[in-house]
Motif scaffolding. Sequence first.
Motif, PDB file in Angstrom:
ATOM      1  N   TYR A 197     -11.415  26.515 -31.332  1.00 12.18           N
ATOM      2  CA  TYR A 197     -11.304  25.365 -32.226  1.00 12.18           C
ATOM      3  C   TYR A 197      -9.850  24.905 -32.374  1.00 12.18           C
ATOM      4  CZ  TYR A 197     -11.587  22.499 -36.406  1.00 12.18           C
ATOM      5  OH  TYR A 197     -11.477  21.460 -37.294  1.00 12.18           O
ATOM      6  N   ARG A 232      -7.906  21.401 -31.476  1.00  9.74           N
ATOM      7  CA  ARG A 232      -7.106  20.649 -32.451  1.00  9.74           C
ATOM      8  C   ARG A 232      -5.742  20.291 -31.871  1.00  9.74           C
ATOM      9  NH1 ARG A 232      -6.971  18.122 -36.507  1.00  9.74           N
ATOM     10  NH2 ARG A 232      -5.518  19.281 -37.760  1.00  9.74           N
ATOM     11  N   THR A 239      -9.071  14.369 -37.373  1.00  3.43           N
ATOM     12  CA  THR A 239      -9.081  15.202 -38.580  1.00  3.43           C
ATOM     13  C   THR A 239      -9.961  16.424 -38.352  1.00  3.43           C
ATOM     14  OG1 THR A 239     -10.991  14.105 -39.573  1.00  3.43           O
ATOM     15  CG2 THR A 239      -8.801  13.162 -40.062  1.00  3.43           C
ATOM     16  N   GLU A 240      -9.725  17.471 -39.128  1.00  2.00           N
ATOM     17  CA  GLU A 240     -10.521  18.693 -38.992  1.00  2.00           C
ATOM     18  C   GLU A 240     -11.995  18.415 -39.264  1.00  2.00           C
ATOM     19  OE1 GLU A 240      -9.184  22.377 -40.678  1.00  2.00           O
ATOM     20  OE2 GLU A 240      -7.089  21.775 -40.485  1.00  2.00           O
ATOM     21  N   ARG A 241     -12.259  17.621 -40.275  1.00  5.38           N
ATOM     22  CA  ARG A 241     -13.649  17.301 -40.628  1.00  5.38           C
ATOM     23  C   ARG A 241     -14.341  16.560 -39.488  1.00  5.38           C
ATOM     24  NH1 ARG A 241     -17.455  14.189 -42.703  1.00  5.38           N
ATOM     25  NH2 ARG A 241     -18.313  14.276 -44.764  1.00  5.38           N
ATOM     26  N   THR A 242     -13.673  15.561 -38.933  1.00  2.77           N
ATOM     27  CA  THR A 242     -14.261  14.780 -37.843  1.00  2.77           C
ATOM     28  C   THR A 242     -14.485  15.655 -36.621  1.00  2.77           C
ATOM     29  OG1 THR A 242     -13.261  12.740 -38.651  1.00  2.77           O
ATOM     30  CG2 THR A 242     -13.931  12.780 -36.343  1.00  2.77           C
ATOM     31  N   SER A 290     -14.963  18.877 -36.499  1.00  3.07           N
ATOM     32  CA  SER A 290     -16.084  19.779 -36.791  1.00  3.07           C
ATOM     33  C   SER A 290     -17.423  19.060 -36.677  1.00  3.07           C
ATOM     34  CB  SER A 290     -15.947  20.374 -38.196  1.00  3.07           C
ATOM     35  OG  SER A 290     -14.828  21.202 -38.260  1.00  3.07           O
ATOM     36  N   LEU A 291     -17.500  17.854 -37.238  1.00  9.58           N
ATOM     37  CA  LEU A 291     -18.747  17.085 -37.179  1.00  9.58           C
ATOM     38  C   LEU A 291     -19.116  16.701 -35.745  1.00  9.58           C
ATOM     39  CD1 LEU A 291     -18.314  14.759 -40.284  1.00  9.58           C
ATOM     40  CD2 LEU A 291     -19.949  16.635 -40.026  1.00  9.58           C
ATOM     41  N   GLN A 292     -18.124  16.279 -34.958  1.00  6.68           N
ATOM     42  CA  GLN A 292     -18.389  15.878 -33.577  1.00  6.68           C
ATOM     43  C   GLN A 292     -18.804  17.080 -32.725  1.00  6.68           C
ATOM     44  OE1 GLN A 292     -18.410  12.439 -32.638  1.00  6.68           O
ATOM     45  NE2 GLN A 292     -18.369  12.513 -34.857  1.00  6.68           N
ATOM     46  N   LYS A 311     -20.310  19.741 -33.845  1.00 11.80           N
ATOM     47  CA  LYS A 311     -21.662  20.097 -34.284  1.00 11.80           C
ATOM     48  C   LYS A 311     -22.699  19.183 -33.634  1.00 11.80           C
ATOM     49  CE  LYS A 311     -22.694  21.615 -38.409  1.00 11.80           C
ATOM     50  NZ  LYS A 311     -22.913  21.744 -39.860  1.00 11.80           N
TER      51      LYS A 311
END
Length: 118
Positions: free
Chosen positions: A39, A43, A50-53, A55-57, A59
């Motif tokens: 991960y 990055r 962003t970390e959130r984006t 992670s979502l992508q 997933k």
Amino acid sequence: MYQFKGKKYPCCASLTMGVIGGKWKSVILFHLINKTLRYNELRKEVPTVTERTLSLQLKKLEEDGIIRRKVYTSKPPLKVEYSLTDFGKTLIPVIKAIADWGVFVVEQKENSIAKSTI
């Protein structure tokens, strides 16, 4: 009409873009073409996401069967690696074509700027 993972698409191009479209999915796939990445390595490869984006992508790509997420829990700290699945590897020519087109555009723009200044 085309259907993939329960979602309907009006054409095959729409289906493809539904799976790899958006700002980050094709970028993530590009970086996974030749290697498995953790991960934090991803990055670093894509520092503007962003970390959130991210992670979502990741997933979503995993849910679609494009990438594999492997978790190592045998010893701390937890280690997670991402790689292309065999199904995801079928996208390599598409991702490479997208990347090649980007290089072409940059070269054409540089050439047109050079010509206009002469």
